[in-house]
Scaffold this motif. Structure first.
Motif, PDB file in Angstrom:
ATOM      1  N   ARG A 268     -24.661  -1.693  44.357  1.00  0.00           N
ATOM      2  CA  ARG A 268     -24.339  -1.835  42.938  1.00  0.00           C
ATOM      3  C   ARG A 268     -24.125  -0.458  42.291  1.00  0.00           C
ATOM      4  O   ARG A 268     -24.619   0.558  42.762  1.00  0.00           O
ATOM      5  N   LYS A 269     -23.382  -0.472  41.186  1.00  0.00           N
ATOM      6  CA  LYS A 269     -23.192   0.718  40.355  1.00  0.00           C
ATOM      7  C   LYS A 269     -23.464   0.304  38.913  1.00  0.00           C
ATOM      8  O   LYS A 269     -22.641  -0.390  38.296  1.00  0.00           O
ATOM      9  N   PHE A 279     -22.270   0.569  32.065  1.00  0.00           N
ATOM     10  CA  PHE A 279     -21.102   0.833  32.908  1.00  0.00           C
ATOM     11  C   PHE A 279     -21.280   0.123  34.240  1.00  0.00           C
ATOM     12  O   PHE A 279     -22.398   0.038  34.764  1.00  0.00           O
ATOM     13  N   THR A 280     -20.186  -0.362  34.804  1.00  0.00           N
ATOM     14  CA  THR A 280     -20.161  -0.805  36.193  1.00  0.00           C
ATOM     15  C   THR A 280     -18.752  -0.616  36.719  1.00  0.00           C
ATOM     16  O   THR A 280     -17.842  -0.198  35.991  1.00  0.00           O
ATOM     17  N   GLY A 281     -18.533  -0.934  37.982  1.00  0.00           N
ATOM     18  CA  GLY A 281     -17.228  -0.771  38.604  1.00  0.00           C
ATOM     19  C   GLY A 281     -17.378  -0.145  39.970  1.00  0.00           C
ATOM     20  O   GLY A 281     -18.466  -0.110  40.544  1.00  0.00           O
ATOM     21  N   GLY A 282     -16.309   0.407  40.503  1.00  0.00           N
ATOM     22  CA  GLY A 282     -16.344   0.948  41.851  1.00  0.00           C
ATOM     23  C   GLY A 282     -16.789   2.385  41.956  1.00  0.00           C
ATOM     24  O   GLY A 282     -17.049   2.871  43.056  1.00  0.00           O
ATOM     25  N   VAL A 283     -16.870   3.089  40.836  1.00  0.00           N
ATOM     26  CA  VAL A 283     -17.053   4.542  40.844  1.00  0.00           C
ATOM     27  C   VAL A 283     -18.505   4.932  41.112  1.00  0.00           C
ATOM     28  O   VAL A 283     -19.401   4.623  40.318  1.00  0.00           O
ATOM     29  N   ASN A 284     -18.751   5.609  42.224  1.00  0.00           N
ATOM     30  CA  ASN A 284     -20.050   6.193  42.525  1.00  0.00           C
ATOM     31  C   ASN A 284     -20.139   7.589  41.914  1.00  0.00           C
ATOM     32  O   ASN A 284     -19.201   8.073  41.275  1.00  0.00           O
ATOM     33  N   LEU A 285     -21.279   8.257  42.129  1.00  0.00           N
ATOM     34  CA  LEU A 285     -21.513   9.570  41.527  1.00  0.00           C
ATOM     35  C   LEU A 285     -21.319  10.667  42.567  1.00  0.00           C
ATOM     36  O   LEU A 285     -22.263  11.283  43.064  1.00  0.00           O
ATOM     37  N   ALA A 286     -20.063  10.885  42.923  1.00  0.00           N
ATOM     38  CA  ALA A 286     -19.690  11.917  43.885  1.00  0.00           C
ATOM     39  C   ALA A 286     -18.291  12.408  43.541  1.00  0.00           C
ATOM     40  O   ALA A 286     -17.491  11.690  42.925  1.00  0.00           O
TER      41      ALA A 286
END
Length: 525
Positions: A268-269, A279-286
């Protein structure tokens, strides 16, 4: 710079220090865990070899045993694709495959997790309430969204909300800019739950704000998947963040024993700020997610911001996962009613738990496909389908719905890319239109349908996301954001190449052979 500020800067530098490359893996808790796991596998192999070499009647017993295992498989509730994979393994390596099948069916090593997850869901099931007037909206009833909401609420607490504003981000860079701005406004709490966190510009910028907010008395919590101990973060990272005043946990950290627990990753994000914004979606923290670092060409990703009542659902999702390891879980302090926001349309946040009997992620996607009248447009980084999902995609196309999928043009994983291509011939023959994103890699997970429905979340079209991971998403009905999702799909489509029977025929032999071979074990990948 005052003394307190200098101390914080020193701690931030310490947090960022970690071993890189092979040394980091070897001299870490993961190195020890991996060694113990290898020893366990060697022991199992030696036991099998001992039986195989020392008993003349072993082959006959093995044959009878294999037939019995086939009967067991046929009478199980496993999906058909999974049964075929296990039958293949049983035919090739009967005893090891039988042990592995028993191991996965018994879910060795995760029963405590399953019990805790269900316990936390039961404890928090009545904390959020569905407004009955929302489900009585004639448009919601006629579209079947009310039925979908009732289904989702059998597995958890997922109200359908009005009074929630949404904003769609067509790139990771867009989300990052908005995320930094919203973090600066935090006054009470910041909850982050992400599958991947990696040191670099993106996480460094976020961490600096988190440290400042923690110093101001804001309740800052960070939850990340335990597999990061292998790839990006040191095993003691939670303790490092605690020095900054940040509460931190790793979900399901690596343990020195074989366990199906490793299947169930937190994909999950979620970011929630003060119960007002999520916030949610496909974006990770990198850094690759904001194209600060190039991997596999241009990284195409999406995310969504929620402001209003629906934020409560993401707050609850985070707390359910956070409280798994809390002896005295606390809920109400952070679950304050979110301020309502006047907005068009409806929002239904939801999550998918792999430990129950509900295939929530797949069911939502199939509901959209089965109810679509004009079109269903999809972006997904992976396409590893079971029979049910492949049939739903083909059936929608065969009854005249415009079904389009955008997939990566440059893969991040060659095996997954080959498996995706193994579906191309059958899908295109049924009228499904496939496209590959030529600038690079698509990591977005979106569905858009008929100008009224959309899903933005973390759920890929593959076995991992649909069956084995903890996932989340936001389901949208009506409102301007649905149109934003569709417009982004059309803009992205302009940068894609069409998959045709001709391109399939001229596909590289390696992908053809690799996809065909790996399809035999696709449910295990």
């Amino acid at each position: 710079m005052d003394k307190k500020k200098r101390e914080q800067e020193n701690v931030l530098r310490l947090v960022k220090k970690s071993r890189k490359g092979l040394l980091r893996v070897v001299f870490s808790r993961f190195g020890l865990m991996a060694l113990l796991l290898i020893l366990e596998l060697v022991l199992l192999w030696m036991m099998w070899r001992w039986f195989n070499n020392d008993f003349e009647w072993f082959a006959a017993v093995q044959g009878v045993f294999t037939v019995l295992m086939f009967f067991h498989l046929f009478n199980s509730d496993m999906d058909a694709t999974g049964k075929l994979t296990w039958m293949f393994l049983l035919a090739v390596i009967p005893i090891p495959a039988s042990i592995f099948l028993w191991f996965t069916e018994k879910d060795v090593g995760h029963r405590t997790l399953k019990r805790l997850v269900q316990q936390r869901i039961d404890e928090s099931r009545d904390l959020l309430h569905q407004d009955p007037e929302v489900l009585r909206d004639p448009e919601i009833e006629s579209s079947g969204t009310d039925d979908l909401c009732r289904y989702l609420n059998r597995s958890g607490s997922f109200p359908l909300y009005a009074n929630t504003e949404t904003k769609f981000f067509p790139q990771g860079e867009d989300k990052f800019a908005a995320l930094l701005e919203e973090l600066q406004k935090a006054e009470k709490f910041i909850f982050l739950e992400y599958f991947i966190i990696d040191e670099g510009y993106m996480w460094g910028s976020i961490l600096k704000i988190l440290a400042d907010k923690a110093a101001q008395g804001v309740d800052v919590r960070v939850l990340y998947d335990g597999m990061l101990e292998i790839s990006t973060l040191p095993w003691d990272y939670p303790r490092r963040l605690e020095k900054l005043g940040i509460r931190c946990k790793a979900f399901a950290p690596i343990q020195p024993f074989l366990s199906t627990h490793y299947n169930y990753r937190d994909h999950r994000k979620i970011l929630v700020i003060d119960g007002k914004v999520a916030f949610t979606g496909g974006v990770n923290l990198a850094d690759e997610y904001i194209n600060r670092k190039e991997r596999f060409g241009h990284w195409k990703d999406t995310a969504i911001l929620l402001r209003g009542e629906a934020v409560q659902s993401f707050t609850l999702m985070f707390l359910q996962m956070w409280n798994l390891t809390e002896k005295e879980p606390r809920w109400d302090e952070a679950l304050l009613p979110s301020p309502p926001v006047e907005a068009e349309g409806y929002v239904m946040p939801y999550c998918d738990c792999p430990l129950d009997d509900y295939k929530v992620g797949e069911s939502v996607y199939m509901d959209i496909l089965n109810r679509a009248k004009d079109y269903v447009h999809i972006m997904t980084p992976y396409l590893i389908l079971d029979n049910e999902m492949e049939t739903a995609l083909k059936f929608a196309a065969q009854r005249g719905v415009d079904v389009k999928l955008i997939l990566p043009g440059i893969p991040d994983k060659k095996a997954a890319y080959a498996l995706a291509k193994s579906h191309y011939q059958y899908l295109t023959a049924a009228g499904v239109k496939l496209y590959e994103y030529t600038p690079g890699f698509v990591h977005a997970k979106i569905f858009a349908s008929d100008d009224v429905k959309a899903v933005v979340g973390t759920i890929n079209l593959d076995y991992r996301s649909l069956y084995h991971h903890f996932e989340c998403a936001a389901y949208l009905y009506g409102g301007p954001t649905v149109g934003d999702v569709e417009r982004d799909f059309q803009r992205t489509l302009e940068q894609c190449r069409r998959v045709t029977p001709e391109t399939i025929r001229h596909e590289k032999l390696g992908y053809k052979l690799g996809g065909s071979l790996m399809k035999l074990v696709a449910p295990l990948l």
